[in-house]
Design an enzyme around this catalytic site. Structure first.
Site, mmCIF file in Angstrom:
data_model
loop_
_atom_site.group_PDB
_atom_site.id
_atom_site.type_symbol
_atom_site.label_atom_id
_atom_site.label_comp_id
_atom_site.label_asym_id
_atom_site.label_seq_id
_atom_site.Cartn_x
_atom_site.Cartn_y
_atom_site.Cartn_z
ATOM 1 N N LYS A 194 0.824 -1.221 0.000
ATOM 2 C CA LYS A 194 0.000 0.000 0.000
ATOM 3 C C LYS A 194 0.863 1.278 0.000
ATOM 4 O O LYS A 194 2.065 1.228 0.279
ATOM 5 C CB LYS A 194 -0.933 -0.030 1.216
ATOM 6 C CG LYS A 194 -2.016 -1.123 1.116
ATOM 7 C CD LYS A 194 -3.007 -1.020 2.278
ATOM 8 C CE LYS A 194 -4.118 -2.051 2.148
ATOM 9 N NZ LYS A 194 -5.111 -1.939 3.246
ATOM 10 N N ASN A 230 -2.159 0.409 6.668
ATOM 11 C CA ASN A 230 -1.662 -0.843 7.232
ATOM 12 C C ASN A 230 -0.781 -1.636 6.268
ATOM 13 O O ASN A 230 -0.646 -2.847 6.384
ATOM 14 C CB ASN A 230 -2.812 -1.680 7.802
ATOM 15 C CG ASN A 230 -3.840 -2.065 6.759
ATOM 16 O OD1 ASN A 230 -3.693 -1.737 5.589
ATOM 17 N ND2 ASN A 230 -4.878 -2.765 7.176
ATOM 18 N N TYR A 250 -12.507 -2.097 -4.315
ATOM 19 C CA TYR A 250 -13.055 -2.247 -2.961
ATOM 20 C C TYR A 250 -14.587 -2.192 -2.941
ATOM 21 O O TYR A 250 -15.162 -1.885 -1.903
ATOM 22 C CB TYR A 250 -12.502 -1.163 -2.043
ATOM 23 C CG TYR A 250 -11.107 -1.433 -1.510
ATOM 24 C CD1 TYR A 250 -10.845 -2.526 -0.672
ATOM 25 C CD2 TYR A 250 -10.042 -0.582 -1.802
ATOM 26 C CE1 TYR A 250 -9.578 -2.768 -0.163
ATOM 27 C CE2 TYR A 250 -8.765 -0.808 -1.292
ATOM 28 C CZ TYR A 250 -8.546 -1.905 -0.469
ATOM 29 O OH TYR A 250 -7.294 -2.148 0.040
ATOM 30 N N HIS A 282 -2.238 -5.399 1.512
ATOM 31 C CA HIS A 282 -3.577 -5.962 1.268
ATOM 32 C C HIS A 282 -3.427 -7.421 0.890
ATOM 33 O O HIS A 282 -2.453 -7.794 0.246
ATOM 34 C CB HIS A 282 -4.274 -5.233 0.106
ATOM 35 C CG HIS A 282 -5.445 -6.006 -0.439
ATOM 36 N ND1 HIS A 282 -6.692 -5.947 0.121
ATOM 37 C CD2 HIS A 282 -5.528 -6.913 -1.449
ATOM 38 C CE1 HIS A 282 -7.504 -6.780 -0.539
ATOM 39 N NE2 HIS A 282 -6.818 -7.364 -1.493
ATOM 40 N N GLU A 301 -9.939 -10.241 -7.824
ATOM 41 C CA GLU A 301 -8.898 -9.211 -7.631
ATOM 42 C C GLU A 301 -7.723 -9.409 -8.591
ATOM 43 O O GLU A 301 -7.168 -8.439 -9.104
ATOM 44 C CB GLU A 301 -8.423 -9.237 -6.177
ATOM 45 C CG GLU A 301 -9.514 -8.778 -5.202
ATOM 46 C CD GLU A 301 -9.078 -8.811 -3.743
ATOM 47 O OE1 GLU A 301 -7.939 -9.223 -3.450
ATOM 48 O OE2 GLU A 301 -9.891 -8.406 -2.894
HETATM 49 P P1 ATP Z 1 -7.175 -5.830 3.179
HETATM 50 O O1 ATP Z 1 -8.503 -6.067 2.510
HETATM 51 O O2 ATP Z 1 -6.568 -4.491 2.848
HETATM 52 O O3 ATP Z 1 -6.218 -6.967 3.019
HETATM 53 P P2 ATP Z 1 -8.317 -6.661 5.647
HETATM 54 O O4 ATP Z 1 -8.955 -7.748 4.840
HETATM 55 O O5 ATP Z 1 -7.479 -7.048 6.819
HETATM 56 O O6 ATP Z 1 -7.416 -5.755 4.747
HETATM 57 P P3 ATP Z 1 -10.821 -5.262 5.459
HETATM 58 O O7 ATP Z 1 -11.873 -5.436 6.487
HETATM 59 O O8 ATP Z 1 -10.984 -5.963 4.148
HETATM 60 O O9 ATP Z 1 -9.413 -5.639 6.122
HETATM 61 O O10 ATP Z 1 -10.646 -3.714 5.209
HETATM 62 C C1 ATP Z 1 -9.984 -3.255 4.036
HETATM 63 C C2 ATP Z 1 -9.081 -2.128 4.402
HETATM 64 O O11 ATP Z 1 -9.869 -1.034 4.844
HETATM 65 C C3 ATP Z 1 -8.119 -2.388 5.570
HETATM 66 O O12 ATP Z 1 -6.939 -3.032 5.182
HETATM 67 C C4 ATP Z 1 -7.840 -0.994 6.051
HETATM 68 O O13 ATP Z 1 -6.874 -0.351 5.214
HETATM 69 C C5 ATP Z 1 -9.189 -0.329 5.867
HETATM 70 N N1 ATP Z 1 -9.991 -0.410 7.093
HETATM 71 C C6 ATP Z 1 -10.612 -1.492 7.598
HETATM 72 N N2 ATP Z 1 -11.266 -1.217 8.728
HETATM 73 C C7 ATP Z 1 -11.077 0.110 8.946
HETATM 74 C C8 ATP Z 1 -11.492 1.027 9.950
HETATM 75 N N3 ATP Z 1 -12.250 0.634 10.963
HETATM 76 N N4 ATP Z 1 -11.077 2.310 9.835
HETATM 77 C C9 ATP Z 1 -10.309 2.709 8.796
HETATM 78 N N5 ATP Z 1 -9.892 1.905 7.820
HETATM 79 C C10 ATP Z 1 -10.263 0.627 7.892
HETATM 80 MG MG MG Z 2 -10.008 -7.382 3.044
#
Ligand code: ATP
Ligand code: MG
Length: 138
Positions: free
Chosen positions: A9, A112, A49, A115, A126
């Site tokens: 990211k 974070n 997304y 992804h 994806e």
């Molecule tokens: P990713 O899809 O990026 O691998 P993930 O599967 O661990 O991460 P998801 O629930 O799919 O998490 O959320 C997608 C992304 O949205 C997260 O990686 C983070 O960058 C962002 N995100 C998720 N929850 C929050 C939140 N509560 N506040 C802000 N950003 C969030």
């Molecule tokens: Mg995710």
């Protein structure tokens, strides 16, 4: 061999962490079968997304993903989807286990660093969203 879509990211690219993250990927048994560095546009991030479009963080997340270049990767190994999520660690770096990418590199729950696809169905979507068949060599 299973495949998953990984993204380094913008927060990690900005801090010159591409090499460190690729090193962890390769030393944990993944093969990088496709890779490109690019900058997402808002429509592209929103399409990627779309599963999160009703979530309160959707606008912030899609905007953030366009703040700088990203590295898109297709990773292959046995159980690639689960193994890559394990190597990334929990979404919130505060909850991530020691030795995971998010524990060691992430800034916060949004920035974070990485992804990973969360299911076989989403991985197929994806991977096809960013790569054509001819760009993936196993
Ligand atoms: P990713 O899809 O990026 O691998 P993930 O599967 O661990 O991460 P998801 O629930 O799919 O998490 O959320 C997608 C992304 O949205 C997260 O990686 C983070 O960058 C962002 N995100 C998720 N929850 C929050 C939140 N509560 N506040 C802000 N950003 C969030
Ligand atoms: Mg995710």
């Amino acid at each position: 061999m299973e495949k998953t879509l990984a993204i380094i990211k913008p927060d990690a690219v900005e801090r010159n962490l591409i090499g460190k993250i690729l090193e962890r990927i390769e030393s944990n048994g993944f093969r990088i079968v496709a890779m490109k560095r690019t900058q997402l546009t808002l429509p592209v991030a929103e399409g990627f997304y779309y599963v999160h479009k009703e979530r309160p963080f959707f606008k912030d997340l899609t905007t953030y993903m366009c703040t700088g270049p990203v590295v898109l990767l297709v990773l292959a190994r046995d159980s690639a989807i689960a193994e890559w999520r394990k190597l990334m660690g929990a979404t919130n770096p505060k909850d991530a286990e020691a030795g995971t990418i998010r524990k060691d590199f992430a800034i916060d729950i949004e920035k974070n660093s990485a992804h990973g696809s969360d299911s076989a169905e989403n991985a197929a979507f994806e991977i096809a969203y960013f790569f054509s068949q001819t760009e993936i060599q196993e």
